[in-house]
Motif scaffolding. Structure first.
Motif, PDB file in Angstrom:
ATOM      1  N   ASP A  63      68.784  34.056   4.075  1.00 19.08           N
ATOM      2  CA  ASP A  63      67.407  34.406   4.240  1.00 19.08           C
ATOM      3  C   ASP A  63      67.232  33.306   6.045  1.00 19.08           C
ATOM      4  O   ASP A  63      68.133  32.877   6.067  1.00 19.08           O
ATOM      5  CB  ASP A  63      66.369  32.892   3.040  1.00 19.08           C
ATOM      6  CG  ASP A  63      64.982  33.033   2.661  1.00 19.08           C
ATOM      7  OD1 ASP A  63      64.860  34.459   3.930  1.00 19.08           O
ATOM      8  OD2 ASP A  63      64.202  32.741   1.873  1.00 19.08           O
ATOM      9  N   SER A  65      64.521  31.465   8.471  1.00 17.78           N
ATOM     10  CA  SER A  65      63.477  30.906   8.862  1.00 17.78           C
ATOM     11  C   SER A  65      63.153  31.465  10.931  1.00 17.78           C
ATOM     12  O   SER A  65      64.085  31.586  11.055  1.00 17.78           O
ATOM     13  CB  SER A  65      63.583  29.388   9.155  1.00 17.78           C
ATOM     14  OG  SER A  65      62.444  28.878   8.891  1.00 17.78           O
ATOM     15  N   ASP A 251      66.915  30.179   1.031  1.00  9.90           N
ATOM     16  CA  ASP A 251      65.150  29.769   1.500  1.00  9.90           C
ATOM     17  C   ASP A 251      65.203  28.003   1.527  1.00  9.90           C
ATOM     18  O   ASP A 251      64.705  27.528   2.809  1.00  9.90           O
ATOM     19  CB  ASP A 251      64.285  30.131   0.967  1.00  9.90           C
ATOM     20  CG  ASP A 251      63.410  29.346   1.099  1.00  9.90           C
ATOM     21  OD1 ASP A 251      62.363  30.240   1.860  1.00  9.90           O
ATOM     22  OD2 ASP A 251      62.990  28.748   0.278  1.00  9.90           O
ATOM     23  N   THR A 252      65.657  27.050   0.740  1.00 13.99           N
ATOM     24  CA  THR A 252      65.444  25.634   0.928  1.00 13.99           C
ATOM     25  C   THR A 252      67.070  25.007   2.126  1.00 13.99           C
ATOM     26  O   THR A 252      66.097  24.210   2.530  1.00 13.99           O
ATOM     27  CB  THR A 252      66.112  25.359  -0.486  1.00 13.99           C
ATOM     28  OG1 THR A 252      65.737  25.271  -1.720  1.00 13.99           O
ATOM     29  CG2 THR A 252      65.950  23.693  -0.398  1.00 13.99           C
ATOM     30  N   ASP A 255      64.813  26.341   5.585  1.00 14.94           N
ATOM     31  CA  ASP A 255      64.064  25.061   5.885  1.00 14.94           C
ATOM     32  C   ASP A 255      64.005  23.628   6.346  1.00 14.94           C
ATOM     33  O   ASP A 255      64.311  22.512   7.090  1.00 14.94           O
ATOM     34  CB  ASP A 255      63.097  24.745   4.297  1.00 14.94           C
ATOM     35  CG  ASP A 255      61.844  26.203   4.217  1.00 14.94           C
ATOM     36  OD1 ASP A 255      61.521  26.509   5.738  1.00 14.94           O
ATOM     37  OD2 ASP A 255      61.923  25.775   3.440  1.00 14.94           O
ATOM     38  N   GLU A 256      66.001  23.667   5.549  1.00 15.93           N
ATOM     39  CA  GLU A 256      66.606  22.137   6.251  1.00 15.93           C
ATOM     40  C   GLU A 256      67.332  22.048   6.823  1.00 15.93           C
ATOM     41  O   GLU A 256      67.518  20.684   8.344  1.00 15.93           O
ATOM     42  CB  GLU A 256      67.378  21.913   4.937  1.00 15.93           C
ATOM     43  CG  GLU A 256      68.281  20.215   5.060  1.00 15.93           C
ATOM     44  CD  GLU A 256      69.894  20.683   3.658  1.00 15.93           C
ATOM     45  OE1 GLU A 256      70.819  19.912   4.605  1.00 15.93           O
ATOM     46  OE2 GLU A 256      69.059  21.159   2.981  1.00 15.93           O
ATOM     47  N   LYS A 258      65.807  24.228   9.827  1.00 14.49           N
ATOM     48  CA  LYS A 258      65.335  24.294  10.738  1.00 14.49           C
ATOM     49  C   LYS A 258      64.124  22.715  10.917  1.00 14.49           C
ATOM     50  O   LYS A 258      64.124  22.774  11.731  1.00 14.49           O
ATOM     51  CB  LYS A 258      63.523  25.420  10.371  1.00 14.49           C
ATOM     52  CG  LYS A 258      62.687  25.361  10.959  1.00 14.49           C
ATOM     53  CD  LYS A 258      61.843  26.174  10.595  1.00 14.49           C
ATOM     54  CE  LYS A 258      60.380  25.759  11.453  1.00 14.49           C
ATOM     55  NZ  LYS A 258      59.090  27.157  10.945  1.00 14.49           N
ATOM     56  N   ARG A 259      64.884  21.579   9.890  1.00  8.08           N
ATOM     57  CA  ARG A 259      63.941  20.306   9.867  1.00  8.08           C
ATOM     58  C   ARG A 259      64.860  19.904  11.208  1.00  8.08           C
ATOM     59  O   ARG A 259      64.374  18.979  11.945  1.00  8.08           O
ATOM     60  CB  ARG A 259      62.891  19.762   8.616  1.00  8.08           C
ATOM     61  CG  ARG A 259      62.528  20.576   7.710  1.00  8.08           C
ATOM     62  CD  ARG A 259      61.833  19.555   7.163  1.00  8.08           C
ATOM     63  NE  ARG A 259      62.629  19.157   5.931  1.00  8.08           N
ATOM     64  CZ  ARG A 259      62.574  20.023   4.949  1.00  8.08           C
ATOM     65  NH1 ARG A 259      61.745  21.319   4.252  1.00  8.08           N
ATOM     66  NH2 ARG A 259      64.058  19.985   3.603  1.00  8.08           N
ATOM     67  N   ASP A 262      63.974  20.465  14.392  1.00 12.91           N
ATOM     68  CA  ASP A 262      63.544  19.848  15.005  1.00 12.91           C
ATOM     69  C   ASP A 262      62.868  18.541  15.806  1.00 12.91           C
ATOM     70  O   ASP A 262      62.582  17.894  15.909  1.00 12.91           O
ATOM     71  CB  ASP A 262      62.044  20.469  13.823  1.00 12.91           C
ATOM     72  CG  ASP A 262      61.642  21.377  13.332  1.00 12.91           C
ATOM     73  OD1 ASP A 262      61.775  22.603  15.066  1.00 12.91           O
ATOM     74  OD2 ASP A 262      60.983  22.494  12.886  1.00 12.91           O
TER      75      ASP A 262
END
Length: 263
Positions: A63, A65, A251-252, A255-256, A258-259, A262
């Motif tokens: 997936d 992001s 997908d999870t 997101d992890e 990407k955080r 950031d």
């Protein structure tokens, strides 16, 4: 992972006409029939696989992001890859690469393909099957991202899309009971004879309520997997959620990761 067909890798420098021509070449090279050595019924059941005397197959979910620059524009892709064996996560890797072109319907693999290939290069395990968040044969030129990546790597692959890009379901797809499948055939928008079986609408989960319902997934073969097997695998691997576990976990993880960047 090596690339048996690097000549078919996505190239964002191509013109639209050249991209579409490459997709037709990829579709010609794809095998939309079962061509693998594992038993799909053992994908998430290590006991069944052990009793057959072999190791569980490695199933990978992919997936994406996206990261933005200071102007708020998406300029990088974060490709997340999660590998499972016998239903257990054995590896998680990701890669961050520049985005070279904007999103163009039908040409997703030229935007996201190279980032995905970069992430797959980070894997230490060899996939027996890859599930992508996107289309396979259910595509205008029968070469969605699952087909493109599957052919380039020559790995059995399946596309799992949340919406129908093209084609026509052969029956009603609204409020289907869990476990149902409805064939999707080609129409005038697809480079295939009308009526060609492209894949299935697959209802992995459903609400027990007359007032709301969950839409099906649109599952299609990418490469070296037949349409019926692709649908069966999606049902087999959707343990507790709508999405099959490999894609949901990717997908999870996207997101992890990407955080963490950031922060």
């Amino acid at each position: 992972m090596s690339s048996p067909r690097p000549d078919l890798a996505p190239d964002a420098a191509l013109s639209r006409e050249e991209m579409e021509a490459l997709q037709r070449e990829i579709a010609d090279a794809a095998v939309f029939a079962d061509d693998f050595s594992f038993d799909p019924a053992t994908l998430s059941n290590p006991l069944a696989t052990t009793s057959s005397g072999g190791d569980p197959p490695v199933v990978v979910g992919v997936d994406q992001s996206f990261l933005t620059n200071e102007a708020g524009d998406q300029d990088r892709a974060l490709s997340a890859v999660v590998a499972l064996q016998g239903g257990e996560v054995v590896e998680r890797v990701h890669a961050v690469t520049p985005l070279e072109i904007p999103y163009i319907p039908g040409l997703l693999s030229f935007r996201e393909g190279r980032p995905i290939l970069a992430a797959l290069d980070e894997l230490s395990v060899e996939p027996d099957l890859i599930l992508f968040d996107g289309s396979g044969r259910i595509h205008f030129r029968q070469a969605g991202i699952a087909t493109h990546m599957g052919v380039v790597r020559d790995v059995p692959s399946i596309g799992v899309a949340k919406s129908l890009l093209c084609g026509t379901p052969r029956g009603n797809t609204e409020n289907l009971p869990a476990g149902s499948t409805v064939a999707v055939e080609s129409n005038s928008r697809v480079d295939a004879p009308d009526g060609t079986l492209l894949g299935y609408a697959v209802q992995t989960r459903q609400y027990d309520s007359p007032d709301r319902y969950i839409n099906p997934l649109y599952v299609s073969p990418g490469h070296r997997v037949g349409p019926e097997t692709a649908a069966d695998v999606a049902l087999e691997l959707a343990s507790s959620y709508k999405l099959p576990d490999p894609v949901r976990l990717a997908d999870t993880y996207a997101d992890e990761a990407k955080r963490s960047l950031d922060e």
